[in-house]
Each structure stands twice: as structure tokens, then as C-alpha cells.
Design a protein around this motif. Structure first.
Motif, PDB file in Angstrom:
ATOM      1  N   MET A  46     -25.581 -38.453 -37.741  1.00  0.00           N
ATOM      2  CA  MET A  46     -26.040 -37.769 -38.955  1.00  0.00           C
ATOM      3  C   MET A  46     -24.849 -37.116 -39.656  1.00  0.00           C
ATOM      4  SD  MET A  46     -29.049 -34.987 -39.218  1.00  0.00           S
ATOM      5  CE  MET A  46     -30.037 -36.160 -38.281  1.00  0.00           C
ATOM      6  N   SER A  47     -24.719 -37.390 -40.946  1.00  0.00           N
ATOM      7  CA  SER A  47     -23.543 -36.935 -41.671  1.00  0.00           C
ATOM      8  C   SER A  47     -23.657 -35.473 -42.101  1.00  0.00           C
ATOM      9  CB  SER A  47     -23.323 -37.807 -42.905  1.00  0.00           C
ATOM     10  OG  SER A  47     -24.363 -37.627 -43.838  1.00  0.00           O
ATOM     11  N   ILE A  48     -22.478 -34.865 -42.255  1.00  0.00           N
ATOM     12  CA  ILE A  48     -22.419 -33.496 -42.767  1.00  0.00           C
ATOM     13  C   ILE A  48     -22.947 -33.460 -44.195  1.00  0.00           C
ATOM     14  CG2 ILE A  48     -20.901 -31.587 -43.364  1.00  0.00           C
ATOM     15  CD1 ILE A  48     -21.257 -31.983 -40.394  1.00  0.00           C
ATOM     16  N   ALA A  49     -22.671 -34.532 -44.955  1.00  0.00           N
ATOM     17  CA  ALA A  49     -23.125 -34.603 -46.346  1.00  0.00           C
ATOM     18  C   ALA A  49     -24.651 -34.515 -46.425  1.00  0.00           C
ATOM     19  CB  ALA A  49     -22.644 -35.899 -46.982  1.00  0.00           C
ATOM     20  N   PHE A  50     -25.348 -35.184 -45.519  1.00  0.00           N
ATOM     21  CA  PHE A  50     -26.808 -35.143 -45.510  1.00  0.00           C
ATOM     22  C   PHE A  50     -27.301 -33.729 -45.223  1.00  0.00           C
ATOM     23  CE2 PHE A  50     -30.787 -35.172 -43.101  1.00  0.00           C
ATOM     24  CZ  PHE A  50     -31.624 -35.830 -43.999  1.00  0.00           C
ATOM     25  N   PHE A 108     -28.411 -42.496 -47.554  1.00  0.00           N
ATOM     26  CA  PHE A 108     -27.920 -42.294 -46.186  1.00  0.00           C
ATOM     27  C   PHE A 108     -28.416 -43.357 -45.210  1.00  0.00           C
ATOM     28  CE2 PHE A 108     -28.199 -38.227 -48.372  1.00  0.00           C
ATOM     29  CZ  PHE A 108     -26.916 -37.722 -48.185  1.00  0.00           C
ATOM     30  N   ARG A 128     -34.311 -44.805 -38.576  1.00  0.00           N
ATOM     31  CA  ARG A 128     -33.285 -43.918 -39.137  1.00  0.00           C
ATOM     32  C   ARG A 128     -33.882 -43.029 -40.230  1.00  0.00           C
ATOM     33  NH1 ARG A 128     -28.810 -41.026 -38.290  1.00  0.00           N
ATOM     34  NH2 ARG A 128     -27.358 -41.069 -40.036  1.00  0.00           N
TER      35      ARG A 128
END
Length: 203
Positions: free
Chosen positions: A1-5, A132, A143
């Protein structure tokens, strides 16, 4: 899981909207427990939008003006009802320990309806999740469910925090009749403003 999300999600859920206003009102009106219940109701209201996005119903709302407008104006009508109910209930912000707590079911249902009747939330998910998750990648459905669950968890946490904070100053605010009157007007005005914003929203 991205920091951006995570960052994008936090910004979105922390931005004051109908759910935040409702949770704050619940905290000031009925205390911490009611604010947490309200946050839970608003979070449950996200589920239909999440499912609509994943199953493709969001695409129908996107292409069908009638479907979008119908849901939109139902949402506007409910927000105006919330404004009217807030102004009408002059005892809503009174602190009375002996007073029976507001029905949990009623609080949850109101929170669910506030989010269900907002087609912009479906459109948000429709535009947000694909950034994402690639629909052509393996296990894309799993996902999307995972990211949606995280979105809902953060929504509940942030909304509950708003409500608990409001409940913590409840006695200081509601013990002053003039402040209580203005708080009702502010919440009612907020619901009207959000309803007007939704009414003029384009797909």
C-alpha cells in the motif's frame, strides 16, 4: 500500500463534509458514544458506493443522467430534512444525564443515508481506486477490496476523533443557551450549504 494512497485518503476523509458535520452534531448533542455510533453509520454508508464501483454500477451513474440526477436530488432532500430537523429539535443540544440516549439504530440509519444518498461518493471511488489498482492486473478485485477497507477504517477513525473531540467540549458549549442556539443554526446552515453544493454538482 502506497504512502500516496494513505495521504490522499486522510486528506479526503478529514475534509469537512456531510459525514463530519453529522458526527460533530452527534457528539455535541448526545456525547461520545453517539459520535462513535454516528461515525460507524457514516462508514457503513460507504459500502454501497464501494460495491457500486467494484461491480461497475458507478459506470451506469456516470453515463446515465437520469440515474445520477435521481440519486443526487434524493440526497439534497435528505440534507434539507436534516437541516430542518436540527432547527426543530430545540432540546437536541441540551446536556441532560437523565435523558434517554438517542436510539443507536436511528443514529446509524441517519449516518448511512447521509452517505448513501451522495452520488459524488460513488464517482469519487470510480475515479480514485483505479489510480492505485490496474483493472488488468492479477487479483485486482482483492486489491480494490483491501484499499476500500483501509479507506473505510480511516474514515471511521477520523470521524470518531472529530466526534469525540466535540463531545469533550459538549458541556462547555451546551451550557450556554445563546451558544446552543447558534450551534443549531450553524449545523442546519451547514446541511443546507452541503445540500446546495450537491444540487449544483455535475457528473
Amino acid at each position: 500500500m502506497s504512502i500516496a494512497f494513505l495521504l490522499t485518503t486522510l486528506i479526503v476523509v478529514a475534509t469537512p463534509g456531510t459525514g463530519v458535520i453529522y458526527t460533530l452534531a452527534a457528539g455535541l448533542s448526545h456525547g461520545r458514544r453517539a459520535s462513535v455510533v454516528a461515525a460507524f453509520g457514516c462508514t457503513l454508508g460507504i459500502v454501497p458506493h464501494m460495491l457500486a464501483t467494484i461491480t461497475g454500477v458507478a459506470a451506469v451513474l456516470h453515463t446515465s443522467a437520469v440515474a445520477f440526477q435521481t440519486l443526487k436530488y434524493l440526497g439534497v432532500a435528505y440534507l434539507l430534512y436534516m437541516a430542518w430537523a436540527t432547527l426543530r429539535d430545540k432540546d437536541a443540544l441540551l446536556v441532560e444525564d437523565e435523558k434517554a440516549p438517542r436510539s443507536t439504530t436511528r443514529t446509524i440509519v441517519s449516518g448511512v443515508l447521509i452517505n448513501i444518498l451522495n452520488p459524488k461518493l460513488t464517482m469519487f471511488f470510480f475515479a480514485f481506486l483505479p489510480q492505485f489498482v490496474g483493472f488488468d492486473e492479477p487479483d485486482s478485485l482483492v486489491r480494490m477490496l483491501e484499499l476500500s477497507a483501509v479507506f473505510m477504517l480511516l474514515t471511521f477513525a477520523v470521524f470518531a476523533a472529530y466526534g469525540i473531540l466535540a463531545a469533550s467540549v459538549r458541556s462547555h458549549v451546551t451550557s450556554r443557551p445563546r451558544v446552543m442556539t447558534w450551534m443549531r443554526r450553524v449545523f442546519a446552515g451547514s446541511f443546507v450549504s452541503l445540500g446546495a453544493k450537491l444540487a449544483f454538482a455535475a457528473r
